[in-house]
Design an enzyme around this catalytic site. Sequence first.
Site, PDB file in Angstrom:
ATOM      1  N   ASP A   1      28.722  43.178  42.522  1.00  8.52           N
ATOM      2  CA  ASP A   1      30.087  42.676  42.345  1.00  8.52           C
ATOM      3  C   ASP A   1      30.429  41.526  43.283  1.00  8.52           C
ATOM      4  O   ASP A   1      31.058  40.553  42.883  1.00  8.52           O
ATOM      5  CB  ASP A   1      31.106  43.800  42.572  1.00  8.52           C
ATOM      6  CG  ASP A   1      31.229  44.717  41.367  1.00  8.52           C
ATOM      7  OD1 ASP A   1      30.879  44.282  40.257  1.00  8.52           O
ATOM      8  OD2 ASP A   1      31.674  45.854  41.543  1.00  8.52           O
TER       9      ASP A   1
ATOM     10  N   TYR B   1      35.935  45.685  30.797  1.00  9.76           N
ATOM     11  CA  TYR B   1      37.292  45.420  31.244  1.00  9.76           C
ATOM     12  C   TYR B   1      38.127  44.897  30.074  1.00  9.76           C
ATOM     13  O   TYR B   1      37.620  44.324  29.115  1.00  9.76           O
ATOM     14  CB  TYR B   1      37.294  44.377  32.353  1.00  9.76           C
ATOM     15  CG  TYR B   1      36.972  44.894  33.738  1.00  9.76           C
ATOM     16  CD1 TYR B   1      36.333  46.106  33.943  1.00  9.76           C
ATOM     17  CD2 TYR B   1      37.317  44.143  34.867  1.00  9.76           C
ATOM     18  CE1 TYR B   1      36.050  46.570  35.213  1.00  9.76           C
ATOM     19  CE2 TYR B   1      37.037  44.595  36.153  1.00  9.76           C
ATOM     20  CZ  TYR B   1      36.398  45.808  36.318  1.00  9.76           C
ATOM     21  OH  TYR B   1      36.118  46.265  37.576  1.00  9.76           O
TER      22      TYR B   1
END
Length: 469
Positions: free
Chosen positions: A151, A402
């Site tokens: 990430d 997402y």
Amino acid sequence: MNTNQRIITIGTICLIVGIISLLLQIGNIISLWISHSIQTREKNHPEVCNQSVITYENNTWVNQTYVNISNANIVAGQGVTSIILAGNSPLCPISGWAIYSKDNSIRIGSKGDIFVMREPFISCSHLECRTFFLTQGALLNDKHSNGTVKDRSPYRTLMSCPIGEAPSPYNSRFESVAWSASACHDGMGWLTIGISGPDNGAVAVLKYNGIITDTIKSWRNKILRTQESECVCINGSCFTIMTDGPSNGQASYKIFKMEKGRIIKSIELDAPNYHYEECSCYPDTGKVVCVCRDNWHASNRPWVSFDQNLNYQIGYICSGVFGDNPRSNDGKGNCGPVLSNGANGVKGFSFRYGNGVWIGRTKSISSRSGFEMIWDPNGWTETDSSFSMKQDIIASTDWSGYSGSFVQHPELTGMDCIRPCFWVELIRGQPKESTIWTSGSSISFCGVNSGTANWSWPDGADLPFTIDK
């Protein structure tokens, strides 16, 4: 004529011919010099054309593009009038969702120069909509794509490209160095928020029209992070929410109010037993509504709404139609956190309409796959699990990821209301597939009050790629 006379005669003739040749060369040089002087004077005194000069006021920029065609300077003028996005209108009444964009970036990236990226989101000005995304400093099907499941790295940057286009080095604009980000337009310029740095001391860099205007230092030193979707601008002020603290316990949450990229006010939410991450925010009748991710303990989503003075209210979506992932099966809801199967989560969104709510969610209750939109006519305030409409977006057998909200202002659409829209990230690669990389493409939909389709619009890339074999 004797020999000496012949020699003198021939020499004289050669001398005369040489002098004549020299004079011709001198004349040629003089002619070229005169011709060059005339051309230079003509270039220094171009023909004057009839041009209209328009002066724009009230914060207006005039972009002029100079195009060189056959040594002629042509001025192409394009006036771009800035305005202030009011954000005072209500959300448009809608009956469903129409497909708006699909970039197919993973499919195209098997052969083209396409960025490895995640966390795409969309934001619109009064002139255009752009896709923003966090790159990994690498291209698909290239050696630097290895290990991009991570990430946070110093190679991640926020970039943007026109909506619907696959993000490549040739159509993308650098915005900020960031592994967490947000962006929005106030009608006069783009505000970007890019967070980068170490987990225990990250900094958010605010830019307005590309220039650094302010910074926010991590106040808890535990992974400062922001929305991963658009911020909200109302009447020249823009608003965002940031989180600092544990992802699996009580953290700290702040709302920031900014003008032209500078922070003018902030507050910390008094929200014990709440967990806010990756909020999806939108304007509605002059206020901001945010629906967020509870990564700590809830199957339903927390919300916060606030006015332009940052007076706020907090809660959880009451509906028994749960919106997070992983989550419990639909059942009895709660206007606080539904604690069953609530650990971890995924970024998502909802749109409130009075007591009703449009809930976007994965089809699977345990994995990031499938996507659907559900209309619960009393789900904002009531805890039952009944709903009146469901629209399929991604089949349960295809990957999603997402999702988040964005809006189109009346200044863009010409409507008298704010159009609600959403995007869905379609994650491919690690950790679920046999690749060395992780990336995503995106689709988006906008609300309409007319006919819509139930279907599946998956990523569709055939994996693995050459680099993975």
